[in-house]
Design an enzyme around this catalytic site. Structure first.
Site, PDB file in Angstrom:
ATOM      1  N   ASP A  34      80.361   3.453  72.668  1.00  0.00           N
ATOM      2  CA  ASP A  34      79.652   4.653  72.234  1.00  0.00           C
ATOM      3  C   ASP A  34      79.365   5.445  73.509  1.00  0.00           C
ATOM      4  O   ASP A  34      78.495   5.070  74.297  1.00  0.00           O
ATOM      5  CB  ASP A  34      78.356   4.234  71.520  1.00  0.00           C
ATOM      6  CG  ASP A  34      77.390   5.406  71.314  1.00  0.00           C
ATOM      7  OD1 ASP A  34      77.790   6.565  71.540  1.00  0.00           O
ATOM      8  OD2 ASP A  34      76.229   5.152  70.939  1.00  0.00           O
TER       9      ASP A  34
ATOM     10  N   LYS B  45      79.052  15.225  78.538  1.00  0.00           N
ATOM     11  CA  LYS B  45      79.545  15.338  77.165  1.00  0.00           C
ATOM     12  C   LYS B  45      79.301  16.737  76.587  1.00  0.00           C
ATOM     13  O   LYS B  45      79.991  17.151  75.661  1.00  0.00           O
ATOM     14  CB  LYS B  45      78.844  14.268  76.321  1.00  0.00           C
ATOM     15  CG  LYS B  45      79.426  14.078  74.941  1.00  0.00           C
ATOM     16  CD  LYS B  45      78.848  12.833  74.298  1.00  0.00           C
ATOM     17  CE  LYS B  45      79.180  12.718  72.839  1.00  0.00           C
ATOM     18  NZ  LYS B  45      78.596  11.503  72.249  1.00  0.00           N
TER      19      LYS B  45
ATOM     20  N   GLU C   1      81.152   9.118  65.300  1.00  0.00           N
ATOM     21  CA  GLU C   1      79.936   8.320  65.486  1.00  0.00           C
ATOM     22  C   GLU C   1      79.259   7.949  64.166  1.00  0.00           C
ATOM     23  O   GLU C   1      78.947   6.773  63.945  1.00  0.00           O
ATOM     24  CB  GLU C   1      78.979   9.059  66.428  1.00  0.00           C
ATOM     25  CG  GLU C   1      79.478   9.008  67.862  1.00  0.00           C
ATOM     26  CD  GLU C   1      78.850  10.035  68.787  1.00  0.00           C
ATOM     27  OE1 GLU C   1      77.887  10.702  68.386  1.00  0.00           O
ATOM     28  OE2 GLU C   1      79.340  10.167  69.920  1.00  0.00           O
TER      29      GLU C   1
ATOM     30  N   ASP D 267      72.387  11.131  62.380  1.00  0.00           N
ATOM     31  CA  ASP D 267      72.501  10.700  63.778  1.00  0.00           C
ATOM     32  C   ASP D 267      72.088  11.829  64.709  1.00  0.00           C
ATOM     33  O   ASP D 267      72.818  12.797  64.895  1.00  0.00           O
ATOM     34  CB  ASP D 267      73.958  10.265  64.055  1.00  0.00           C
ATOM     35  CG  ASP D 267      74.181   9.822  65.502  1.00  0.00           C
ATOM     36  OD1 ASP D 267      73.232   9.886  66.303  1.00  0.00           O
ATOM     37  OD2 ASP D 267      75.309   9.414  65.831  1.00  0.00           O
TER      38      ASP D 267
HETATM   39  P1  ADP Z   1      73.223  10.075  72.796  1.00  0.00           P
HETATM   40  O1  ADP Z   1      73.953   9.343  71.721  1.00  0.00           O
HETATM   41  O2  ADP Z   1      73.368  11.556  72.705  1.00  0.00           O
HETATM   42  O3  ADP Z   1      73.461   9.557  74.155  1.00  0.00           O
HETATM   43  P2  ADP Z   1      70.883   8.583  72.083  1.00  0.00           P
HETATM   44  O4  ADP Z   1      71.134   8.234  70.679  1.00  0.00           O
HETATM   45  O5  ADP Z   1      70.968   7.523  73.095  1.00  0.00           O
HETATM   46  O6  ADP Z   1      71.710   9.851  72.523  1.00  0.00           O
HETATM   47  O7  ADP Z   1      69.456   9.252  72.126  1.00  0.00           O
HETATM   48  C1  ADP Z   1      68.939   9.738  73.303  1.00  0.00           C
HETATM   49  C2  ADP Z   1      67.902  10.754  72.973  1.00  0.00           C
HETATM   50  O8  ADP Z   1      66.906  10.156  72.166  1.00  0.00           O
HETATM   51  C3  ADP Z   1      67.234  11.279  74.203  1.00  0.00           C
HETATM   52  O9  ADP Z   1      67.124  12.684  74.136  1.00  0.00           O
HETATM   53  C4  ADP Z   1      65.867  10.641  74.143  1.00  0.00           C
HETATM   54  O10 ADP Z   1      64.887  11.449  74.743  1.00  0.00           O
HETATM   55  C5  ADP Z   1      65.640  10.511  72.668  1.00  0.00           C
HETATM   56  N1  ADP Z   1      64.684   9.468  72.306  1.00  0.00           N
HETATM   57  C6  ADP Z   1      64.743   8.159  72.612  1.00  0.00           C
HETATM   58  N2  ADP Z   1      63.669   7.511  72.165  1.00  0.00           N
HETATM   59  C7  ADP Z   1      62.901   8.434  71.553  1.00  0.00           C
HETATM   60  C8  ADP Z   1      61.621   8.418  70.902  1.00  0.00           C
HETATM   61  N3  ADP Z   1      60.915   7.302  70.795  1.00  0.00           N
HETATM   62  N4  ADP Z   1      61.148   9.581  70.403  1.00  0.00           N
HETATM   63  C9  ADP Z   1      61.830  10.722  70.528  1.00  0.00           C
HETATM   64  N5  ADP Z   1      63.020  10.814  71.127  1.00  0.00           N
HETATM   65  C10 ADP Z   1      63.557   9.697  71.643  1.00  0.00           C
HETATM   66 MG    MG Z   2      74.783   8.675  70.130  1.00  0.00          MG
END
Ligand code: ADP
Ligand code: MG
Length: 615
Positions: free
Chosen positions: A13, A76, A181, A207
């Site tokens: 991922d 990305k 995804e 998502d």
């Molecule tokens: P990506 O797939 O785009 O890399 P993720 O699914 O890993 O993203 O999510 C990352 C995002 O989720 C970040 O912007 C982070 O700030 C947010 N995030 C993570 N935990 C929390 C939370 N507890 N509350 C709000 N936002 C969150």
């Molecule tokens: Mg993601």
């Protein structure tokens, strides 16, 4: 059925903010999330450059505040896009690193590496993250890994998908398939929570990650997973919520202190980290403080933010998410009453307000929070990877039917988009139409292939252009058969045929303007090797330094130990002291970079003096 790839295969991922890698564990019939060297199950999608080496993942993120201009995140958001894209232009204002426009309007990231400016394509940064994920898997599996499935947001267009594939190639991966995804997440959900379901279930996947938002409606019946529709927004995610908070606090700080910190990358970077943390806290607490010591010119920053204020700042963005949810259901022709499960994926799906809005939208339905929102996508990717390779022997006979996210068609008279394959068509698919020439005795038919939903063709994304030439002289409306053939990977072939003569032309749409050329990929692979060599050299250098340090430490210990030193001749003692002093200077000296060979030479010298004595 297609032949299976040899050996293991991993699922990656590749997230905007965090990446995650998983592998199928055939013995236990589950996918395993692989932790990195720091024990974390997700790895920041972050790469940093310093004057001596390159860092990827946690190590890069941890030094971001000290090296903001050369710490790259968000590759990305850039991948497969043009520099002039309004999304990029907006993002630019908030990024502490520099992005410039290259050939064909391709964005290039400018960094300083070992004292020199380097321009890197988003594909290269992504390839570095993919290489890191590959290495994490290799360390765990204790074998080289090549075969991989990489996930992309469902809403990624053709050029973003292809650019991701290129990034995989630069990382030395054999990208068996690119999957969406939310589809991967549905697979993870179905296998973990809904195995043996004989009734058809409509699963809605929500998502929301760091930089992209994706929803899909997937029906699961037995072993068949069919994506009914997808919708999304490649410019909406957690980072936008952070940005709103940053904007708010920048204005607040500037006004209170009569300064302007918006041009200071280091301050912005530190504020960004603090804002993101505050945002996460607000998913659990009703209010939180935000503190940054000496944010700008020695002035500390201290403030308080409530959950309601945060919700207020992002109200329109949250509502925008709900519009996308609605659009997906309309496209899927599924009534919200008939949705059985709503699955939350992505870090930002933890935001309470979004959960409330979603629950309200689905008429009070309980949301499914039982799968890990950070890992579901990699889990599903690993399942898909196993299905395509030899790493699955269990009788898991899944069928995955995915859809195309954007409509595909050609430009006809008056710049009108004539759609051949509507969005959300199940892959693979083939559509044919008979079109007529516009003029009498037209000798050439130009076929311009576009993707997108706008009715004016030129408002959409041009994928490719080709001509059928030397047509038979005929009055207008002379029939030309055009056929669109989209395979299961979403790779498009277009044929045009003059019906009367059977004259035919076929092209595979490669979208090569924006895509890297084979030569560029080759060069980037070589450069990746160079970075790898540099990284290894850096590691060797550190190891040589440590070896010398340990030896000096041991020697000094002996010298301080009366029992040993009393047995050493005073002339030798002098020699040893001089040698230790020299070594210390090399180790602690704030001088220029010390070459590995110098450390080694110094160690050898010490050994030649001291080893015989200890013997
Ligand atoms: P990506 O797939 O785009 O890399 P993720 O699914 O890993 O993203 O999510 C990352 C995002 O989720 C970040 O912007 C982070 O700030 C947010 N995030 C993570 N935990 C929390 C939370 N507890 N509350 C709000 N936002 C969150
Ligand atoms: Mg993601």
């Amino acid at each position: 059925m297609a032949t299976k790839h040899k050996g293991h295969a991993i699922g990656i991922d590749l997230g905007t903010k965090y990446s995650c890698v998983a592998v199928w564990d055939d013995q236990n019939g589950v996918a395993k999330i692989i932790h990195n060297e720091q024990g974390n199950r997700t790895t920041p999608s972050c790469v940093a450059f310093t004057d001596s080496h390159r860092l990827v993942g946690d190590a890069a993120k941890n030094q971001a505040a000290f090296n903001p201009k050369n710490t790259i995140f968000d590759a990305k958001r850039l991948i497969g896009r043009k520099f002039s894209d309004s999304i990029i232009q907006d993002d630019l204002k908030l990024w502490p690193f520099k992005v410039v426009s290259g050939v064909n309007d391709k964005p290039l990231i400018s960094v300083e590496y070992k004292g020199e400016e380097k321009l890197l394509a988003a594909e290269e940064i992504s390839s570095m993250i993919l290489t890191k994920m590959k290495e994490i898997a290799e360390a765990f599996l204790e074998s080289p890994e090549k075969n991989a499935v990489i996930t992309v947001p469902a809403y990624f267009n053709d050029s973003q998908r292809k650019a991701t594939q290129d990034a995989g190639a630069i990382a030395g991966l054999n990208v068996m398939k690119i999957i969406n995804e939310p589809t991967a997440a549905a697979l993870a959900y179905g296998l973990q929570k809904r195995s043996n379901c004989s009734e058809e279930r409509n699963v809605f996947v929500f998502d929301l990650g760091g930089g992209t938002f994706d929803v899909s409606l997937v029906t699961i019946k037995g072993d068949v997973y069919q994506v009914k529709a997808t919708a999304g927004d490649t410019q909406l995610g957690g980072e936008d919520f952070d940005n709103r908070m940053i904007d708010y606090f920048v204005k607040d700080f500037n006004k209170k202190n009569n300064v302007d910190i918006s041009e200071n990358p280091r301050s912005l970077r530190r504020l960004r980290t603090a804002c993101e943390r505050a945002k996460m806290n607000l998913s659990f607490a009703k209010q939180t403080t935000i503190e940054v010591d000496s944010l700008f010119q020695g002035t500390d920053f201290y403030s308080l933010i409530t959950r309601s204020r945060f919700e207020e700042l992002n109200k329109d963005l949250f509502l925008k998410c709900m519009d996308t949810v609605e659009k997906c259901l309309v496209d899927a022709k599924v009534d919200k009453n008939n949705v059985h499960d709503v699955v939350l994926v992505g870090g930002s799906s933890r935001i309470p307000k979004l959960q409330d809005l979603l629950q309200e939208f689905f008429l009070g339905k309980d949301l499914c929070r039982s799968i890990n929102p950070d890992e579901a996508v990699a889990y599903g990717a690993a399942v898909q990877a196993a299905l395509l390779s030899e790493s699955m022997n269990t009788a898991l006979d899944l069928v995955l039917l995915d859809v195309t996210p954007l409509s595909l068609g050609i430009s006809t008279k008056g710049d009108v988009m004539c759609v051949f394959i509507p969005r959300n068509s199940v892959l693979p698919t083939k559509h044919e139409k008979l079109l007529g020439t516009f003029e009498d005795n037209q000798s050439t038919a130009k076929i311009a292939v576009y993707e997108g939903e706008r009715s004016r063709a030129s408002d959409n994304n041009l994928l490719g252009l080709f001509c059928l030439t030397d047509l038979d002289p005929s009055p207008r409306r002379h029939p030309i058969k055009v056929c669109f053939d989209l395979d299961e990977n979403g790779i498009l072939k277009v044929y045009a045929e003059e019906s009367k003569t059977g004259k035919k032309k076929e092209v595979t749409i490669v979208n090569d303007k924006k895509r890297l050329t084979a030569q560029e990929i080759k060069r980037m692979i070589q450069e990746a090797e160079m970075y790898k060599e540099d990284d290894e050299k850096f590691k060797e250098n550190v190891e040589a330094k440590i070896a010398l340090e340990e030896y000096v430490y041991m020697m000094s210990g002996f010298m301080e130990d009366g029992k040993v030193s009393s047995k050493i001749k005073s002339s030798e003692k002098k020699n040893i002291e001089v040698a230790i002093e020299e070594a210390r200077e090399l180790l602690d000296g704030n001088q220029k970079k010390v070459e590995t060979a110098e450390f080694e030479k110094c160690l050898q010298k010490l050994r030649s003096i001291f080893d015989p004595i200890i013997m």
